[in-house]
Design a protein around this motif. Sequence first.
Motif: not given
Length: 252
Positions: A157-177
Amino acid sequence: MKKLLTYFILLSFFCSCQESDPIIWEENFDEPQLNESYWNYQLGDGCPNLCGWGNNERQIYTKENAKLENGNLIITATKKGDIYGSSRITTKGKIEFQYGTIEVRAKLPTGHGLWPAIWMLGADIDDLGWPDCGEIDIMEYVGKEPHTIYTSLHTRESFGDTVNSKKTIDYAIEEGFHVYKSIWTKEKIDFYIDNKLVYTFSPEIKNDKTWPFDKPFYIIINLAIGGNFGGPEVDDTIFPKKFAIDYIKIRK
């Protein structure tokens, strides 16, 4: 037969695990080399059947770009001359499971054009093809969008540029594990970053087109370069870059 055997072994673990030890499979990457009883290498550029692996990606996948170092899997993106190198590994036919929690601790590479991912595909992909097999994207990151994690589902029903998606912003995501986790049941799939719920997928109507998730799936870890999502531009000054995976745990 091997695939079915692995699936039934995992089912037996589901039935026999005690509450004090709910882990049914884990990979800590603490051996000298990648354990090929669990893992397959996907090699090359996808040609002739799926050139650019279906996304116009630039890399050629090799074994040499995946190493185990100090208890981590390290996938290194490289550029030698005009050739981009990286690695992609899967548990297809070896470790497959239906429902449960998958948890992965990882450290992201940064740089324009990089596209690391932790994801899963339906084990029946050879029979049904994509997207009918279903896809669960536990974590995708693209270097052109700093501080942003994608969690997505691909279905008929939804693939490729899927509507079943979430963008989460985290300004520390590149820091460490950080820990990326999905909890998958018959009713829904929850996605977490560092134990914080960021997205829930639970379509009201569940059928083959909206919910191809009542069957075994296998794990994929890769670091793509460029492509429709990761690129198209690539900053050639960033290489080499490393995508580090500390552990993977599948729980009851």
